[in-house]
Design a protein around this motif. Structure first.
Motif, mmCIF file in Angstrom:
data_model
loop_
_atom_site.group_PDB
_atom_site.id
_atom_site.type_symbol
_atom_site.label_atom_id
_atom_site.label_comp_id
_atom_site.label_asym_id
_atom_site.label_seq_id
_atom_site.Cartn_x
_atom_site.Cartn_y
_atom_site.Cartn_z
ATOM 1 N N VAL A 1 2.231 -27.947 57.295
ATOM 2 C CA VAL A 1 3.378 -27.296 56.767
ATOM 3 C C VAL A 1 4.415 -27.198 57.834
ATOM 4 O O VAL A 1 4.164 -26.389 58.878
ATOM 5 C CB VAL A 1 3.074 -26.088 55.861
ATOM 6 N N ASP A 2 5.682 -27.575 57.869
ATOM 7 C CA ASP A 2 6.924 -27.441 58.712
ATOM 8 C C ASP A 2 7.134 -25.936 58.808
ATOM 9 O O ASP A 2 7.397 -25.467 57.518
ATOM 10 C CB ASP A 2 7.942 -28.318 58.162
ATOM 11 N N PRO A 3 7.053 -25.401 59.692
ATOM 12 C CA PRO A 3 7.426 -23.946 59.751
ATOM 13 C C PRO A 3 8.712 -23.505 59.031
ATOM 14 O O PRO A 3 9.208 -22.291 58.667
ATOM 15 C CB PRO A 3 7.727 -23.283 61.268
ATOM 16 N N ARG A 4 9.529 -24.501 59.241
ATOM 17 C CA ARG A 4 11.094 -24.616 58.544
ATOM 18 C C ARG A 4 11.282 -24.615 57.182
ATOM 19 O O ARG A 4 12.270 -24.185 56.791
ATOM 20 C CB ARG A 4 11.934 -25.563 59.142
ATOM 21 N N ARG A 5 9.898 -24.739 56.627
ATOM 22 C CA ARG A 5 9.732 -24.582 54.896
ATOM 23 C C ARG A 5 9.336 -23.007 54.772
ATOM 24 O O ARG A 5 8.994 -22.830 53.590
ATOM 25 C CB ARG A 5 9.049 -25.577 54.484
ATOM 26 N N LEU A 6 9.256 -22.292 55.700
ATOM 27 C CA LEU A 6 8.533 -20.838 55.453
ATOM 28 C C LEU A 6 9.575 -19.725 55.317
ATOM 29 O O LEU A 6 10.499 -19.712 56.608
ATOM 30 C CB LEU A 6 7.427 -20.657 56.392
ATOM 31 N N PRO B 1 9.468 -3.517 63.148
ATOM 32 C CA PRO B 1 10.710 -3.585 63.748
ATOM 33 C C PRO B 1 10.210 -4.072 65.482
ATOM 34 O O PRO B 1 10.586 -3.165 66.388
ATOM 35 C CB PRO B 1 11.378 -2.406 63.722
ATOM 36 N N ASP B 2 9.986 -5.064 65.776
ATOM 37 C CA ASP B 2 9.654 -5.577 67.187
ATOM 38 C C ASP B 2 10.680 -6.744 67.428
ATOM 39 O O ASP B 2 10.265 -7.918 66.999
ATOM 40 C CB ASP B 2 8.166 -5.864 67.189
ATOM 41 N N PHE B 3 11.675 -6.583 68.293
ATOM 42 C CA PHE B 3 12.644 -7.707 68.421
ATOM 43 C C PHE B 3 11.972 -8.821 69.124
ATOM 44 O O PHE B 3 12.412 -10.119 68.680
ATOM 45 C CB PHE B 3 13.790 -7.288 69.129
ATOM 46 N N GLY B 4 11.072 -8.721 69.854
ATOM 47 C CA GLY B 4 10.365 -9.834 70.665
ATOM 48 C C GLY B 4 9.728 -10.645 69.710
ATOM 49 O O GLY B 4 9.539 -11.980 69.786
ATOM 50 N N PHE B 5 8.869 -9.822 68.977
ATOM 51 C CA PHE B 5 7.883 -10.622 67.667
ATOM 52 C C PHE B 5 8.923 -11.483 66.948
ATOM 53 O O PHE B 5 8.544 -12.532 66.605
ATOM 54 C CB PHE B 5 7.152 -9.467 67.137
ATOM 55 N N HIS B 6 9.997 -10.875 66.458
ATOM 56 C CA HIS B 6 10.960 -11.558 65.410
ATOM 57 C C HIS B 6 11.702 -12.789 66.145
ATOM 58 O O HIS B 6 11.709 -13.702 65.567
ATOM 59 C CB HIS B 6 11.924 -10.667 64.996
ATOM 60 N N LYS C 1 11.766 -18.633 66.819
ATOM 61 C CA LYS C 1 11.882 -19.794 67.655
ATOM 62 C C LYS C 1 10.819 -20.994 67.016
ATOM 63 O O LYS C 1 10.924 -22.106 67.375
ATOM 64 C CB LYS C 1 11.542 -19.356 68.977
ATOM 65 N N THR C 2 9.936 -20.589 66.015
ATOM 66 C CA THR C 2 9.053 -21.689 65.504
ATOM 67 C C THR C 2 9.865 -22.417 64.371
ATOM 68 O O THR C 2 9.465 -23.333 63.928
ATOM 69 C CB THR C 2 7.880 -21.183 64.763
ATOM 70 N N GLY C 3 10.848 -22.005 64.054
ATOM 71 C CA GLY C 3 11.657 -22.463 62.904
ATOM 72 C C GLY C 3 11.469 -21.692 61.449
ATOM 73 O O GLY C 3 12.302 -22.190 60.635
#
Length: 254
Positions: free
Chosen positions: A173-178, A187-192, A197-199
């Protein structure tokens, strides 16, 4: 066109189709307020078997002029009766059901003169990846591959998002469909940033619910203006929020 995420048809005491139809007749409701504020569409996130009613959604849309996008899929297990059909199906049969509702009609409207079909898949993660029904995750992935639909996923405060993302990537599944929901409760900015960045898309909504202390949660992942995210008492959340929060996001981006 503004789009608001909501889950509006969960059944509670004193609710149901008759009650909902009375509310349509006697109140502008969220849809009408949303339209008045310039919104053109709303996404209803309640799937079949736990409160969805495609006929009511169609009536809301016609009454307000707002496009209401219904879904198929599955919610948390606790919202279903003990022997719900969906949990008895194989992964293949559940995928067929999802595809049928995405391409044909919602089951409750398929014999209507104007059937309603789903526009996306809504699924729900339990408190861990292991507790989430694997056969229904597989079904959702198969339906997404077959139709190209978006999968919107409820998460429990952002729990196990990494594992769910990896599962869907492994399922081609394309991550851009998620779309992963409620991740601002983690609330973890680096995690978000890494997730984005995966889409994959991240859905934030704590600023509509004061119990989640939006001044603490949203600030960590969007901007430093804590006052922007405070709840506004005695003011309708959707249309006022649409103006307030867009302005805040623009300032955070500058």
């Amino acid at each position: 066109m503004a789009i608001t995420i909501c889950g509006s048809n969960r059944r509670r005491n004193g609710s149901g189709r008759a009650g909902a139809e009375r509310r349509i007749s006697h109140s502008p409701g969220v849809d009408g307020l949303h339209r008045a504020a310039g919104g053109g569409a709303m996404v209803d996130c309640q799937p079949g078997g736990c409160g969805r009613n495609g006929r009511i959604l169609a009536n809301l849309s016609r009454a307000t002029g707002v496009h209401v996008i219904a879904c198929t899929g599955f919610h948390l297990r606790r919202y279903y009766p003990p022997h719900a059909m969906l949990w008895q199906l194989s992964a293949e049969a559940a995928a067929d059901l999802f595809v049928e509702e995405l391409t044909g009609a919602l089951r409750e409207t398929k014999n209507d003169s104007k059937p309603v079909r789903a526009g996306f898949l809504k699924i729900a993660g339990e408190s861990s990846f292991e507790q989430t029904p694997g056969h229904l995750l597989e079904a959702a992935a198969a339906a997404c591959r077959a139709t190209g639909c978006v999968i919107e996923m409820h998460t429990e405060r952002g729990t196990a998002v990494e594992e769910f993302l990896q599962f869907f990537v492994d399922q081609k599944v394309d991550p851009r469909r998620l779309v992963f929901c409620h991740v601002d409760k983690r609330p973890d900015f680096g995690f978000h940033e890494a997730l984005a960045k995966t889409g994959a898309m991240l859905e934030y909504d704590t600023f509509f619910r004061p119990k989640y202390k939006p001044g603490n949660q949203c600030v960590a992942v969007v901007g430093k203006d804590a006052g922007c995210w405070s709840w506004q008492p005695n003011r309708p959340g959707n249309e006022h929020g649409g103006q307030q929060y867009v302005g805040c996001l623009r300032r955070a981006a500058d």
